[in-house]
Design an enzyme around this catalytic site. Structure first.
Site, short mmCIF file in Angstrom:
data_model
loop_
_atom_site.label_atom_id
_atom_site.label_comp_id
_atom_site.label_asym_id
_atom_site.label_seq_id
_atom_site.Cartn_x
_atom_site.Cartn_y
_atom_site.Cartn_z
N THR A 236 0.82 -1.20 0.00
CA THR A 236 0.00 0.00 0.00
C THR A 236 0.86 1.25 0.00
OG1 THR A 236 -1.71 -1.18 1.24
CG2 THR A 236 -1.86 1.22 1.19
N GLU A 237 1.90 1.25 0.82
CA GLU A 237 2.72 2.45 0.99
C GLU A 237 3.62 2.73 -0.21
OE1 GLU A 237 2.69 4.72 3.12
OE2 GLU A 237 1.51 3.94 4.78
#
Length: 380
Positions: A236-237
């Protein structure tokens, strides 16, 4: 602050606990004013701010960096590295690479006016052989890169023979092939730019993720945080981009902010003074260790009074993006009351509140993304 008769609230919560609440009921309970408040209970740990902006130093660096780019590329062609793309300038800003991990396309281009094909070839070779060591690559200058060690893009790009590129002879040959068969031009700030687009392999994200399996496993065992959660956070990051840097002055795979999450981990987990440097956080092992240690703090310190383990995990994920304050303010501006409210709800109701009522839209989407990536990880 929200006001209603407490006995009625108690009845509502007992009802929710026993038979479950409808979406409408939860929303009616948590129809709150999201203005921040400092009137929190004194016996709880202070509110951390993983994504509190820390941009002063980064802004100064970016402003100077952008000025150098603009001189060569013009104001409309300023590209800078982000969370999901790697951008590197070389050759006194005449050549650059933009690796877009979302689209899986690498653009290598040059605005050199003399021998542009040679400048482009050098940039292609540099791109293909850039080492898997972000701490040795200055993203905010045109400083050249020492091409030694395992290439970062190894197996994520294949040459015209469908072979991965590890050595200089193969990189040279592929660069010649690209220039001979796929060279393109465009106008950039009244100059002619030469460029090529290089496709990445379809499973480039998975290939990058495999590189960190041992590091993730060690961090999981060290801090008691599930491996699938660590993988989902990294995807996600940064989409497993170890060179990732963001607007919040966050660095590396897990996008750690040195001044907030990094400092907390150094002081409270590692018993070290100060905070991690960007170079420290660009090291994948350090980054995953610090990011996972911050989850440990969320679990054992900042959100330790959340009883249900699933509700706790939802709260931790949301707090990693928007801070513990954002999680608690979703339920009440009074911190003690917020914790009580979370503990009175079922996990699916906590999830609904954090993805529908969190004061920050990015944090609402963040929890959805991470939980989806966790499911995908566990399918493999």
């Amino acid at each position: 602050m929200r006001q209603f008769v407490y006995p009625l609230a108690a009845l509502l919560f007992i009802s929710c606990t026993l038979v479950g609440c409808s979406r409408e009921m939860v929303e009616s309970i948590y129809n709150v004013d999201f203005e921040p408040s400092n009137r929190f209970a004194k016996n709880l740990a202070r509110l951390p701010g993983q994504y509190q902006k820390d941009t002063a130093a980064l802004d100064a660096l970016i402003n100077s960096f952008s000025g150098n780019i603009e001189k060569k590329w013009g104001s409309r062609e300023i590209k800078i590295a982000g969370k999901r793309n790697y951008v590197k300038y070389i050759d006194n800003y005449l050549s650059r690479t933009d690796v877009n991990f979302d689209t899986g396309v690498i653009m290598v281009e040059t605005v050199a006016s003399t021998e542009p094909k040679q400048h482009l070839k050098n940039a292609i070779i540099t791109t293909l052989l850039t080492p898997d060591n972000p701490s040795q690559v200055d993203l905010f200058s045109s400083q050249n890169i020492q091409l030694k060690g395992q290439p970062f893009l190894y197996k994520q790009v294949v040459d015209q023979d469908k072979q991965p590129i590890q050595w200089s002879w193969r990189a040279n040959r592929y660069a010649d092939y690209l220039i001979a068969h796929h060279l393109k031009t465009k106008e950039v700030d009244f100059k002619k730019a030469y460029y090529v687009e290089i496709p990445m392999v379809e499973d480039q994200v998975e290939i990058r993720s495999y590189q960190y399996a041992n590091i993730v496993r060690k961090a999981s065992q060290r801090y008691g945080i599930p491996e699938d959660l660590i993988y989902a956070i990294i995807k996600t990051e940064s989409s497993f981009n170890p060179y990732a840097v963001s607007w919040a002055n966050a660095y590396g795979l897990m996008q750690v902010v040195p001044k907030t999450a990094g400092r907390d981990v150094f002081n409270l987990v590692k018993n070290r003074s100060g905070q991690p440097s960007p170079k420290y956080l660009f090291n994948p092992e350090n980054n995953i260790d610090v990011g996972t240690a911050y989850f440990y703090l969320l679990k054992t310190r900042y959100l330790k009074q959340v009883n249900n383990p699933i509700s706790l995990e939802y709260s931790m994920i949301s707090a990693y993006n928007g801070g513990t304050g954002g999680v608690l303010n979703t339920f009440s501006r009074d911190r003690s009351r917020a914790v009580r409210d979370i503990n009175r709800l079922q996990p699916n109701q906590v999830y609904w509140a954090l993805t529908k009522k969190h004061p920050n839209a990015e944090s609402r989407r963040y929890l959805e993304k991470v939980t989806q990536y966790k499911k995908e990880f566990n399918k493999h």
